[in-house]
Design an enzyme around this catalytic site. Structure first.
Site, PDB file in Angstrom:
ATOM      1  CG  ASN A 173      -1.700   1.217   1.459  1.00 27.11           C
ATOM      2  OD1 ASN A 173      -1.793   2.051   0.560  1.00 27.11           O
ATOM      3  ND2 ASN A 173      -2.285   1.371   2.646  1.00 27.11           N
TER       4      ASN A 173
ATOM      5  CE  LYS B  19      -0.115   3.247   4.744  1.00 27.45           C
ATOM      6  NZ  LYS B  19      -0.021   3.349   6.188  1.00 27.45           N
TER       7      LYS B  19
ATOM      8  CG  HIS C  74      -5.812   2.051   5.385  1.00 29.49           C
ATOM      9  ND1 HIS C  74      -5.344   3.013   6.243  1.00 29.49           N
ATOM     10  CD2 HIS C  74      -4.816   1.152   5.232  1.00 29.49           C
ATOM     11  CE1 HIS C  74      -4.103   2.701   6.599  1.00 29.49           C
ATOM     12  NE2 HIS C  74      -3.758   1.576   5.997  1.00 29.49           N
TER      13      HIS C  74
ATOM     14  CD  GLU D 163      -2.717   5.565   6.904  1.00 27.99           C
ATOM     15  OE1 GLU D 163      -2.685   5.571   5.659  1.00 27.99           O
ATOM     16  OE2 GLU D 163      -1.806   5.073   7.604  1.00 27.99           O
TER      17      GLU D 163
ATOM     18  CD  GLU E  53      -3.547  -2.468   7.517  1.00 29.91           C
ATOM     19  OE1 GLU E  53      -2.420  -2.662   7.074  1.00 29.91           O
ATOM     20  OE2 GLU E  53      -4.226  -1.470   7.223  1.00 29.91           O
TER      21      GLU E  53
ATOM     22  N   GLY F 247       2.505   2.211  10.706  1.00 28.09           N
ATOM     23  CA  GLY F 247       3.493   3.276  10.519  1.00 28.09           C
ATOM     24  C   GLY F 247       4.266   3.639  11.768  1.00 28.09           C
TER      25      GLY F 247
ATOM     26  CB  SER G 202       5.186  -1.853  11.879  1.00 30.09           C
ATOM     27  OG  SER G 202       4.823  -0.499  12.086  1.00 30.09           O
TER      28      SER G 202
END
Ligand code: PGA
Length: 238
Positions: free
Chosen positions: A10, A12, A92, A94, A160, A166, A200
């Protein structure tokens, strides 16, 4: 039940035309493992046409739930398929936090993806506070109940934990194993569904995570931007 591993990158909001050289750097597709890269929408068509024949699949990072309409700046699942995508990430964390996406929005997106012939990768995961409060499983169960598409087809799940994305922190293998088993027990046809872990994933932790029975692959953010790291994670899966 044999579930093929899937290593999905991904990107991003990273990637320019010059980064299409990535495809030449990750090496030949590995037998026994599917490889997917989700570049930004601006690169989707060129990535998909460069990737054709390489065995690397192309995915999008989000879609709108409608087929078309007055939605400035949005892209429909059909447009993504037309650009060469076979998969699309929905829900996701985010998107959930930056754009206020609720479970019902995510469900509509997953259904739109299936309708357009795309495979949705449906993301779920708890925050640090929710895990510390002992609520990780109930949060994930509620997200799945609220966002699982009411339409048949291949849907991939990505677990996730929000606090691992991250941050360089990963859930411990024991917690990952428990959560993946829990998710599999909840979803329809659980034994045939692929459940990816994300948060991660790096070359140095990928092998232990991917060796878990209920982990069918990884959704990789930061480490998918570097071809050598991504290649090492693929190697850990096969
Ligand atoms: P990360 O991102 O690998 O950089 O933690 C994972 C993701 O957001 O899918």
């Amino acid at each position: 039940m044999i579930r093929r591993k899937l290593i999905a990158g991904n990107w991003k909001m990273h990637g320019l035309t010059r980064d299409l050289s990535f495809l030449g750097e990750i090496g030949p597709a590995a037998p026994g493992c599917d490889i997917l890269v989700c570049p930004p929408a601006t690169l989707l068509a060129s990535f998909a046409s460069t990737a054709r024949g390489s065995g690397v699949l192309t995915g999008a990072q989000d879609c709108h739930s409608a087929e078309s309409g007055a939605h400035t700046g949005d892209l429909s699942a059909q447009m993504l398929a037309d650009a060469g995508a076979s998969h699309v990430i929905v829900g996701h964390s985010e998107r959930r936090s930056d754009h206020g996406e609720t479970d019902s929005i995510v469900r509509a997106k997953a259904e739109a993806a299936l309708k357009a012939g795309l495979t949705p990768i449906l993301c779920v995961g708890e925050t640090r506070a929710e895990r510390e409060a002992g609520r990780a499983e109930s949060v994930v169960a509620a997200q799945l109940a609220g966002s699982w598409p009411a339409k048949d087809g291949e849907t991939i799940i990505a677990y996730e934990p929000v606090w691992a994305i991250g941050t360089g922190l990963t859930a411990c293998v024991q917690d990952i194993a428990v959560m993946h088993g829990f998710i599999r027990s909840l979803i329809v046809d659980g034994s045939r569904r692929r459940i990816l872990y994300g948060g991660s994933v790096k070359p140095d932790n990928a092998r232990d995570i991917l060796a878990l029975e209920d982990v069918d692959g990884a959704l990789v953010g930061g480490a998918s931007l570097d071809a050598a790291s991504f290649r090492a994670i693929i190697a850990a899966a096969v």
